[in-house]
Write a protein that holds these residues in place. Sequence first.
Motif, PDB file in Angstrom:
ATOM      1  N   CYS A  42       0.835  -1.199   0.000  1.00 18.69           N
ATOM      2  CA  CYS A  42       0.000   0.000   0.000  1.00 18.69           C
ATOM      3  C   CYS A  42       0.869   1.249   0.000  1.00 18.69           C
ATOM      4  N   ILE A  43       0.411   2.268  -0.692  1.00 16.78           N
ATOM      5  CA  ILE A  43       1.066   3.568  -0.667  1.00 16.78           C
ATOM      6  C   ILE A  43       0.132   4.515   0.088  1.00 16.78           C
ATOM      7  N   HIS A  44       0.584   4.964   1.237  1.00 20.97           N
ATOM      8  CA  HIS A  44      -0.228   5.841   2.081  1.00 20.97           C
ATOM      9  C   HIS A  44      -0.065   7.302   1.688  1.00 20.97           C
ATOM     10  N   GLU A  45      -0.961   8.111   2.190  1.00 20.23           N
ATOM     11  CA  GLU A  45      -0.960   9.547   1.906  1.00 20.23           C
ATOM     12  C   GLU A  45       0.374  10.184   2.291  1.00 20.23           C
ATOM     13  N   VAL A  46       0.886  10.975   1.397  1.00 19.12           N
ATOM     14  CA  VAL A  46       2.111  11.784   1.524  1.00 19.12           C
ATOM     15  C   VAL A  46       3.343  11.026   2.031  1.00 19.12           C
ATOM     16  N   GLU A  47       3.482   9.778   1.716  1.00 19.65           N
ATOM     17  CA  GLU A  47       4.665   9.027   2.146  1.00 19.65           C
ATOM     18  C   GLU A  47       5.946   9.516   1.489  1.00 19.65           C
ATOM     19  N   PHE A  48       5.831  10.098   0.333  1.00 20.68           N
ATOM     20  CA  PHE A  48       7.021  10.525  -0.390  1.00 20.68           C
ATOM     21  C   PHE A  48       7.218  12.042  -0.358  1.00 20.68           C
ATOM     22  N   ASN A  49       6.487  12.762   0.468  1.00 22.41           N
ATOM     23  CA  ASN A  49       6.492  14.223   0.418  1.00 22.41           C
ATOM     24  C   ASN A  49       7.836  14.857   0.751  1.00 22.41           C
ATOM     25  N   ARG A  50       8.740  14.137   1.375  1.00 16.36           N
ATOM     26  CA  ARG A  50      10.067  14.671   1.700  1.00 16.36           C
ATOM     27  C   ARG A  50      11.065  14.471   0.570  1.00 16.36           C
ATOM     28  N   LEU A  51      10.634  13.884  -0.524  1.00 18.45           N
ATOM     29  CA  LEU A  51      11.542  13.577  -1.631  1.00 18.45           C
ATOM     30  C   LEU A  51      11.243  14.461  -2.843  1.00 18.45           C
ATOM     31  N   SER A  52      11.208  15.743  -2.621  1.00 18.98           N
ATOM     32  CA  SER A  52      10.760  16.679  -3.656  1.00 18.98           C
ATOM     33  C   SER A  52      11.661  16.733  -4.882  1.00 18.98           C
ATOM     34  N   ASN A  53      12.914  16.309  -4.782  1.00 19.38           N
ATOM     35  CA  ASN A  53      13.830  16.335  -5.930  1.00 19.38           C
ATOM     36  C   ASN A  53      13.803  15.060  -6.758  1.00 19.38           C
ATOM     37  N   LEU A  54      13.027  14.097  -6.344  1.00 14.73           N
ATOM     38  CA  LEU A  54      12.958  12.819  -7.040  1.00 14.73           C
ATOM     39  C   LEU A  54      12.368  12.997  -8.434  1.00 14.73           C
ATOM     40  N   SER A  55      13.032  12.440  -9.460  1.00 13.64           N
ATOM     41  CA  SER A  55      12.499  12.554 -10.817  1.00 13.64           C
ATOM     42  C   SER A  55      11.930  11.228 -11.330  1.00 13.64           C
ATOM     43  N   ARG A  56      12.407  10.095 -10.793  1.00 12.48           N
ATOM     44  CA  ARG A  56      11.880   8.796 -11.215  1.00 12.48           C
ATOM     45  C   ARG A  56      11.662   7.913  -9.993  1.00 12.48           C
ATOM     46  N   LEU A  57      10.498   7.263  -9.966  1.00 10.01           N
ATOM     47  CA  LEU A  57      10.146   6.369  -8.870  1.00 10.01           C
ATOM     48  C   LEU A  57       9.624   5.068  -9.456  1.00 10.01           C
ATOM     49  N   ASP A  58      10.277   3.971  -9.112  1.00  7.88           N
ATOM     50  CA  ASP A  58       9.884   2.653  -9.620  1.00  7.88           C
ATOM     51  C   ASP A  58       9.329   1.809  -8.482  1.00  7.88           C
ATOM     52  N   LEU A  59       8.032   1.578  -8.525  1.00 12.09           N
ATOM     53  CA  LEU A  59       7.335   0.737  -7.550  1.00 12.09           C
ATOM     54  C   LEU A  59       6.756  -0.502  -8.228  1.00 12.09           C
ATOM     55  N   SER A  60       7.313  -0.871  -9.355  1.00 17.08           N
ATOM     56  CA  SER A  60       6.786  -2.003 -10.114  1.00 17.08           C
ATOM     57  C   SER A  60       7.082  -3.334  -9.427  1.00 17.08           C
ATOM     58  N   ASP A  61       6.280  -4.318  -9.782  1.00 18.73           N
ATOM     59  CA  ASP A  61       6.436  -5.697  -9.305  1.00 18.73           C
ATOM     60  C   ASP A  61       6.455  -5.820  -7.786  1.00 18.73           C
ATOM     61  N   ASN A  62       5.540  -5.109  -7.150  1.00 17.13           N
ATOM     62  CA  ASN A  62       5.288  -5.261  -5.725  1.00 17.13           C
ATOM     63  C   ASN A  62       3.921  -5.919  -5.575  1.00 17.13           C
ATOM     64  N   SER A  63       3.279  -5.735  -4.465  1.00 14.35           N
ATOM     65  CA  SER A  63       1.939  -6.277  -4.234  1.00 14.35           C
ATOM     66  C   SER A  63       0.976  -5.159  -3.878  1.00 14.35           C
ATOM     67  N   ILE A  64       1.170  -4.008  -4.494  1.00 16.33           N
ATOM     68  CA  ILE A  64       0.356  -2.840  -4.183  1.00 16.33           C
ATOM     69  C   ILE A  64      -1.082  -3.082  -4.637  1.00 16.33           C
ATOM     70  N   THR A  65      -2.004  -2.927  -3.715  1.00 15.04           N
ATOM     71  CA  THR A  65      -3.421  -3.095  -4.030  1.00 15.04           C
ATOM     72  C   THR A  65      -4.149  -1.767  -4.031  1.00 15.04           C
ATOM     73  N   SER A  66      -3.621  -0.782  -3.301  1.00  9.37           N
ATOM     74  CA  SER A  66      -4.302   0.503  -3.237  1.00  9.37           C
ATOM     75  C   SER A  66      -3.310   1.649  -3.145  1.00  9.37           C
ATOM     76  N   ILE A  67      -3.742   2.775  -3.666  1.00  7.77           N
ATOM     77  CA  ILE A  67      -2.985   4.014  -3.580  1.00  7.77           C
ATOM     78  C   ILE A  67      -3.942   5.047  -3.009  1.00  7.77           C
ATOM     79  N   GLN A  68      -3.634   5.546  -1.848  1.00  7.43           N
ATOM     80  CA  GLN A  68      -4.507   6.509  -1.199  1.00  7.43           C
ATOM     81  C   GLN A  68      -4.404   7.881  -1.850  1.00  7.43           C
ATOM     82  N   GLU A  69      -5.411   8.711  -1.615  1.00 11.95           N
ATOM     83  CA  GLU A  69      -5.392  10.090  -2.106  1.00 11.95           C
ATOM     84  C   GLU A  69      -4.118  10.780  -1.648  1.00 11.95           C
TER      85      GLU A  69
END
Length: 114
Positions: free
Chosen positions: A27-54
Amino acid sequence: MTEFMEHTDNIVNYRNLLDLSDNSITCIHEVEFNRLSNLSRLDLSDNSITSIQENAFNGLTSLTRLYLSGNNISSIQENAFNGLTSLTRLGLSGNSITTIQENAFNSLSSLQYL
């Protein structure tokens, strides 16, 4: 690792690629990545993610590529990609998406490839 919560404290903010593929994230929870403002690419492929929160990716204003392929995503919530105004590529292949909420892709004004 089943959730990503609180693991961003150990990631240096100046990096522009974060590869978290094949990590059993569910699961990806709300604002989990908010401290990574300089990130240009994020790879979350091939996990078991079922939901992405607002607002899960809110704060990633520099993100241009987001890969969510090969997960178990069945629905995309309203405002799931809120704040990703620089995103040009979004990979969602290999999921079983049956429902896309209204306004799910509203803030993706730069999106070129889906």
